[in-house]
Design an enzyme around this catalytic site. Structure first.
Site, PDB file in Angstrom:
ATOM      1  N   CYS A   1      10.993 -29.858   1.497  1.00  0.00           N
ATOM      2  CA  CYS A   1       9.804 -29.271   2.128  1.00  0.00           C
ATOM      3  C   CYS A   1       8.633 -30.252   2.209  1.00  0.00           C
ATOM      4  O   CYS A   1       7.731 -30.086   3.027  1.00  0.00           O
ATOM      5  CB  CYS A   1       9.369 -28.020   1.385  1.00  0.00           C
ATOM      6  SG  CYS A   1      10.625 -26.737   1.424  1.00  0.00           S
TER       7      CYS A   1
ATOM      8  N   HIS B   1       1.835 -26.619   3.644  1.00  0.00           N
ATOM      9  CA  HIS B   1       3.228 -26.189   3.796  1.00  0.00           C
ATOM     10  C   HIS B   1       3.242 -24.663   3.741  1.00  0.00           C
ATOM     11  O   HIS B   1       2.583 -24.063   2.894  1.00  0.00           O
ATOM     12  CB  HIS B   1       4.069 -26.786   2.661  1.00  0.00           C
ATOM     13  CG  HIS B   1       5.461 -26.253   2.614  1.00  0.00           C
ATOM     14  ND1 HIS B   1       6.244 -26.157   3.740  1.00  0.00           N
ATOM     15  CD2 HIS B   1       6.215 -25.769   1.591  1.00  0.00           C
ATOM     16  CE1 HIS B   1       7.427 -25.648   3.403  1.00  0.00           C
ATOM     17  NE2 HIS B   1       7.423 -25.402   2.106  1.00  0.00           N
TER      18      HIS B   1
ATOM     19  N   ASN C   1       9.317 -19.954   5.965  1.00  0.00           N
ATOM     20  CA  ASN C   1       9.313 -21.311   5.409  1.00  0.00           C
ATOM     21  C   ASN C   1      10.313 -22.159   6.201  1.00  0.00           C
ATOM     22  O   ASN C   1      11.521 -21.951   6.091  1.00  0.00           O
ATOM     23  CB  ASN C   1       9.693 -21.243   3.928  1.00  0.00           C
ATOM     24  CG  ASN C   1       9.673 -22.605   3.251  1.00  0.00           C
ATOM     25  OD1 ASN C   1       9.604 -23.640   3.909  1.00  0.00           O
ATOM     26  ND2 ASN C   1       9.756 -22.597   1.933  1.00  0.00           N
TER      27      ASN C   1
HETATM   28  O1  UT7 Z   1       9.247 -24.484   0.178  1.00  0.00           O
HETATM   29  C1  UT7 Z   1       9.784 -24.887  -1.026  1.00  0.00           C
HETATM   30  C2  UT7 Z   1       9.026 -24.352  -2.118  1.00  0.00           C
HETATM   31  N1  UT7 Z   1       9.357 -22.972  -2.326  1.00  0.00           N
HETATM   32  C3  UT7 Z   1       8.420 -22.128  -2.582  1.00  0.00           C
HETATM   33  O2  UT7 Z   1       7.280 -22.479  -2.545  1.00  0.00           O
HETATM   34  C4  UT7 Z   1       8.808 -20.740  -3.014  1.00  0.00           C
HETATM   35  C5  UT7 Z   1       8.051 -20.427  -4.246  1.00  0.00           C
HETATM   36  N2  UT7 Z   1       8.302 -19.112  -4.767  1.00  0.00           N
HETATM   37  C6  UT7 Z   1       7.923 -17.975  -4.154  1.00  0.00           C
HETATM   38  O3  UT7 Z   1       7.394 -17.992  -3.062  1.00  0.00           O
HETATM   39  C7  UT7 Z   1       8.086 -16.678  -4.903  1.00  0.00           C
HETATM   40  O4  UT7 Z   1       8.430 -16.971  -6.237  1.00  0.00           O
HETATM   41  C8  UT7 Z   1       9.162 -15.750  -4.297  1.00  0.00           C
HETATM   42  C9  UT7 Z   1       8.640 -15.182  -2.998  1.00  0.00           C
HETATM   43  C10 UT7 Z   1      10.438 -16.518  -4.075  1.00  0.00           C
HETATM   44  C11 UT7 Z   1       9.417 -14.591  -5.246  1.00  0.00           C
HETATM   45  O5  UT7 Z   1       8.211 -13.916  -5.558  1.00  0.00           O
HETATM   46  P1  UT7 Z   1       7.814 -13.601  -7.066  1.00  0.00           P
HETATM   47  O6  UT7 Z   1       6.588 -12.817  -7.005  1.00  0.00           O
HETATM   48  O7  UT7 Z   1       7.782 -14.901  -7.809  1.00  0.00           O
HETATM   49  O8  UT7 Z   1       8.984 -12.672  -7.542  1.00  0.00           O
HETATM   50  P2  UT7 Z   1      10.042 -12.904  -8.709  1.00  0.00           P
HETATM   51  O9  UT7 Z   1      10.992 -13.983  -8.364  1.00  0.00           O
HETATM   52  O10 UT7 Z   1       9.313 -12.993 -10.015  1.00  0.00           O
HETATM   53  O11 UT7 Z   1      10.786 -11.527  -8.644  1.00  0.00           O
HETATM   54  C12 UT7 Z   1      10.115 -10.265  -8.840  1.00  0.00           C
HETATM   55  C13 UT7 Z   1      11.097  -9.149  -8.543  1.00  0.00           C
HETATM   56  C14 UT7 Z   1      12.450  -9.359  -9.190  1.00  0.00           C
HETATM   57  O12 UT7 Z   1      12.935  -8.095  -9.612  1.00  0.00           O
HETATM   58  P3  UT7 Z   1      12.844  -7.658 -11.160  1.00  0.00           P
HETATM   59  O13 UT7 Z   1      13.616  -8.711 -11.902  1.00  0.00           O
HETATM   60  O14 UT7 Z   1      11.390  -7.658 -11.490  1.00  0.00           O
HETATM   61  O15 UT7 Z   1      13.489  -6.313 -11.139  1.00  0.00           O
HETATM   62  C15 UT7 Z   1      13.313  -9.825  -8.063  1.00  0.00           C
HETATM   63  O16 UT7 Z   1      14.666  -9.536  -8.240  1.00  0.00           O
HETATM   64  O17 UT7 Z   1      11.324  -9.076  -7.137  1.00  0.00           O
HETATM   65  C16 UT7 Z   1      12.741  -9.040  -6.900  1.00  0.00           C
HETATM   66  N3  UT7 Z   1      13.022  -9.620  -5.620  1.00  0.00           N
HETATM   67  C17 UT7 Z   1      13.094  -8.904  -4.479  1.00  0.00           C
HETATM   68  N4  UT7 Z   1      12.915  -7.597  -4.234  1.00  0.00           N
HETATM   69  C18 UT7 Z   1      13.054  -7.178  -2.983  1.00  0.00           C
HETATM   70  C19 UT7 Z   1      13.278 -10.923  -5.321  1.00  0.00           C
HETATM   71  N5  UT7 Z   1      13.502 -11.060  -4.005  1.00  0.00           N
HETATM   72  C20 UT7 Z   1      13.394  -9.839  -3.458  1.00  0.00           C
HETATM   73  C21 UT7 Z   1      13.522  -9.331  -2.160  1.00  0.00           C
HETATM   74  N6  UT7 Z   1      13.342  -8.014  -1.956  1.00  0.00           N
HETATM   75  N7  UT7 Z   1      13.814 -10.121  -1.097  1.00  0.00           N
END
Ligand code: UT7
Length: 324
Positions: free
Chosen positions: A114, A251, A281
């Site tokens: 990225c 980004h 993204n």
């Molecule tokens: O470009 C390269 C660099 N990449 C990035 O910059 C991405 C960086 N990370 C992010 O943008 C975020 O971490 C995400 C969008 C990927 C995830 O958001 P988050 O607020 O960090 O969520 P999390 O990973 O802590 O997950 C929270 C909950 C989890 O459920 P539990 O364990 O709390 O029950 C996940 O399983 O959200 C759940 N979850 C979803 N729920 C519905 C994860 N993906 C999804 C989804 N739909 N698509």
């Protein structure tokens, strides 16, 4: 007098197929509401079957050449940032070169995921400032839809396909930060974070292309910490302060990361170019796409100070400061 690399044209291309968040709802345990509120993404474009990264790059490149009023053979080289090339080799950049009908100069790929476009621009800037070349086409082009695990809701809803391009041309500057062009870059990588964001296949391991794996919340934390830091470092090198920044062109991975970075830099969101809602993204393509969209809307005025920043797999991250 010194040489500066000035952006004289921008262009982009997005595949025709637009996929709304709701498309994922009957395939995965996810919702438009979750995707929108956690990421800011509303839709993304996916390449058609048979449509490759270099196809997208060629279209973005043609648009940038038109904008700069140049022909392909006016270029000395092409630097293309991608992690999703058409083939293991040759470089996708050489396919863009052939597709444009460019019969001179060089073409090679840069792979910093990225952060690839920032690394590619820094590379082209160094070649221009050293006097090696006068005009370079810098492209970010990706087809991340090809490396998604469509059963993994934590990754496949985040990414999209597309390409953006800029023409960098040598112009004489005074050597201070009132010059137009790239004023400073700041690049970093730390390979110990490989497991946070990687593709689980490759030529010398599995012999397959593999699929993207990410520990999103850990990458998120690194992004919030590292992006403002690298932007400040590049501004320091340029002898500028955040107060002098007209536009942040970040980004486009997650609206929450973008807002946190803007806040750390003391920038209001009106000074931030946002395309994440419509593009998702697009990895190395996201910054040149955002540059081209905002340029097309006439948002940048001559003399404006722009800061770009990105982080991705590696981890690799960096930023560039330029005067429009
Ligand atoms: O470009 C390269 C660099 N990449 C990035 O910059 C991405 C960086 N990370 C992010 O943008 C975020 O971490 C995400 C969008 C990927 C995830 O958001 P988050 O607020 O960090 O969520 P999390 O990973 O802590 O997950 C929270 C909950 C989890 O459920 P539990 O364990 O709390 O029950 C996940 O399983 O959200 C759940 N979850 C979803 N729920 C519905 C994860 N993906 C999804 C989804 N739909 N698509």
């Amino acid at each position: 007098m010194i040489r500066r690399a000035v952006i004289t044209g921008t262009g982009h291309y997005l595949p025709e197929r637009v996929v709304e968040n709701s498309w994922f709802e009957d395939k995965l345990d996810t919702s438009d509401e979750w995707i929108r509120t956690r990421t800011g993404i509303e839709r993304r474009h996916f390449a058609a079957e048979g449509e490759t990264t270099s196809d997208l790059g060629i279209r973005a490149a043609r648009a940038a050449l038109d904008k700069a009023g140049l022909q392909p053979d006016d270029l000395d080289g092409i630097v293309l940032a991608t992690s999703t090339p058409d083939f293991t080799f040759p470089a996708a950049a050489t396919m863009v070169q052939a597709g444009l009908g460019m019969t001179r100069g060089f073409a090679f790929d840069v792979q910093a995921v990225c952060a690839g476009f920032v690394f590619a621009m820094a590379n082209a800037d160094a070649m221009i400032r050293s006097g090696q070349v006068d005009r370079v086409l810098v492209i970010g082009a990706e087809t991340f839809s090809r490396i998604m695990d469509w059963t993994d809701r934590t990754t496949c809803v985040l990414f999209g396909d597309g390409a953006g391009a800029v023409i960098l041309e040598a112009q004489e500057g005074k050597g201070d930060n009132s010059d137009r062009g790239i004023l400073a870059c700041d690049l970093h990588s730390d390979g110990k974070y490989r497991d946070l964001l990687y593709v689980d296949g490759g030529v010398s391991t599995t012999g397959t292309a593999g699929q993207l794996r990410m520990q999103g919340n850990l990458v998120f934390r690194h992004a919030v910490e590292k992006l403002a830091k690298t932007a400040h470092a590049a501004l320091d090198k340029a002898g500028l302060t955040p107060g002098e920044v007209d536009w942040l062109v970040p980004h486009q991975a997650n609206l929450r990361i973008i807002s946190a970075t803007a806040q750390k830099m003391g920038l209001p969101m009106e000074k931030v170019v946002l395309t994440v809602a419509d593009h998702g993204n697009t990895s190395a393509a996201s910054i040149p796409l955002a540059l081209s969209v905002a340029d097309g809307e006439g948002r940048f005025k001559p003399g404006d100070v722009l800061v770009t920043e990105a982080i991705g797999g590696g981890l690799s991250w960096g930023s560039a400061v330029l005067r429009w």
